[in-house]
Design an enzyme around this catalytic site. Structure first.
Site, PDB file in Angstrom:
ATOM      1  N   SER A 142       0.833  -1.191   0.000  1.00  0.00           N
ATOM      2  CA  SER A 142       0.000   0.000   0.000  1.00  0.00           C
ATOM      3  C   SER A 142       0.880   1.258   0.000  1.00  0.00           C
ATOM      4  CB  SER A 142      -0.951  -0.042   1.190  1.00  0.00           C
ATOM      5  OG  SER A 142      -1.992   0.894   1.049  1.00  0.00           O
ATOM      6  N   ASP A 267      -9.663  -4.560  -5.438  1.00  0.00           N
ATOM      7  CA  ASP A 267      -9.147  -3.804  -4.294  1.00  0.00           C
ATOM      8  C   ASP A 267     -10.047  -2.598  -4.043  1.00  0.00           C
ATOM      9  OD1 ASP A 267      -7.686  -2.087  -2.564  1.00  0.00           O
ATOM     10  OD2 ASP A 267      -5.796  -2.917  -3.272  1.00  0.00           O
ATOM     11  N   HIS A 295      -7.359  -5.652  -0.805  1.00  0.00           N
ATOM     12  CA  HIS A 295      -6.263  -4.767  -0.420  1.00  0.00           C
ATOM     13  C   HIS A 295      -5.366  -5.489   0.580  1.00  0.00           C
ATOM     14  CE1 HIS A 295      -4.343  -0.839  -0.323  1.00  0.00           C
ATOM     15  NE2 HIS A 295      -4.202  -0.986   0.991  1.00  0.00           N
TER      16      HIS A 295
END
Length: 342
Positions: A142, A267, A295
């Site tokens: 991320s 995601d 995610h």
């Protein structure tokens, strides 16, 4: 090296796991992975510090993996510990570092961290080189993935860095901020703002001339938060200026080392530009977009076993280790030596 050299079996979600929200939430809440990290405090030239957790390797000349967590994560998150365990079991030395203020202690300065703060990741790389590591691989999740991709495009990146893998990367920060502002994503936005409030409260207490907590609960989006806090504390004119200058999508044509980016199509954090190859991508870019994975998910029902993302990252890294491969350093082609693993 061609992309065919780096192929890996694609991720396939298990029974009843074909849901991006389920993939994003279940591993975060229910996965249990614990590794025996050894903590080190790394003092910085600006008077601040970073907290670094390590898993030392017993192998001589072991390669080093540097793992970067996501927004409001830390080195003890299950996705970090799972990746650390898998690399360590394969003979790697592991650095799992914490962004400023994320390792269980507030940092000293008014600044903390953001998506483009690669100066601290570069410091981790230099620390590894100072400790004698000759082969370094980056793994990011991320926000940490965005930082890793930005770093892998730096023209002066140290030659010891072979490449990296990044998962669930918000490569277009403006588009992802809009995505997370949608009602369907409100559960994630509320949690981020709740967690960030703890850091802002500390900053407001220690630096009242710079930071105020007044009206914080009226913030609803990253646009609100980044305009009020991220931008002014880190030298940006606005949220839009921060997003434009720190989105890793802009550097995809400039990558100087083999870089794997894996963004699942389901995601809930990511928007369309995060799946698009630029018109003229770097030959070192490998962008994969599995149908499922959520995610930082990529789970199967046996949550505590090795995840597909962990296997994918290690396979990519060891391909770079065990083959002579071309790399761009300071604009010229060189060949990195292979490292034989026992």
């Amino acid at each position: 090296m061609t992309h065919e050299d780096l192929e890996h079996p694609p991720y396939v979600a298990g029974l009843a796991m074909a849901n991006g929200h389920l993939q994003s939430i279940v591993p975060s809440v229910f996965r249990r992975v614990t590794v025996p990290f050894v903590r080190e405090r790394l003092e910085l030239d600006d008077g601040d510090f970073l907290l670094l957790d390590q898993l030392p390797s017993a192998q001589p000349d072991a390669p080093l993996v540097i793992i970067s967590h996501g927004l409001e994560g830390n080195s003890r998150r299950p996705y970090v510990q799972g990746m650390a365990r898998h690399f360590h079991n394969a003979g790697w030395h592991v650095y799992a570092w914490n962004f400023r203020g994320c390792g269980g202690e507030f940092n000293r300065l008014p600044r903390f961290y953001h998506s483009g703060a690669i100066d601290d990741l570069r410091r981790m790389i230099r620390h590894g080189i100072e400790q004698g590591f000759k082969h370094i691989f980056l793994v990011g999740f991320s926000m940490g993935g965005n930082q890793s991709v930005l770093t892998l495009a730096e023209p002066d990146l140290e030659s010891e860095v072979m490449g990296g893998a990044a998962f669930s990367v918000p490569m277009d920060l403006a588009a992802c901020s809009e995505q997370l502002a949608k009602p369907a994503q409100s559960i994630y936005m509320r949690r981020f703002l709740r967690d960030l409030k703890v850091k802002i409260a500390d900053k407001a207490e220690r630096f009242p001339q710079l930071v105020s907590l007044g009206g914080y609960d009226r913030l609803k989006t990253f646009k609100h938060f980044d305009d009020r806090y991220t931008a002014p504390l880190h030298g940006f004119d606005s949220a839009e200026d921060y997003w434009a200058r720190c989105s890793s999508r802009a550097v995809l044509p400039k990558l100087t080392r083999p870089t794997l980016v894996v963004n699942a199509l389901d995601d809930p954090f990511l928007a369309g530009p995060c799946y698009q190859r630029p018109a003229k991508p770097s030959p070192f870019l490998q962008l994969e977009a599995p149908l499922r994975g959520g995610h930082v998910g990529f789970m199967r029902w046996r949550l505590n076993d090795v995840l597909w993302s962990e296997k994918r990252a290690l396979a990519f890294a060891e391909t770079l280790l065990n083959q002579s491969h071309p790399m761009l350093v300071h604009g010229r082609m060189i060949t990195a030596p292979a490292l034989e693993l026992e």
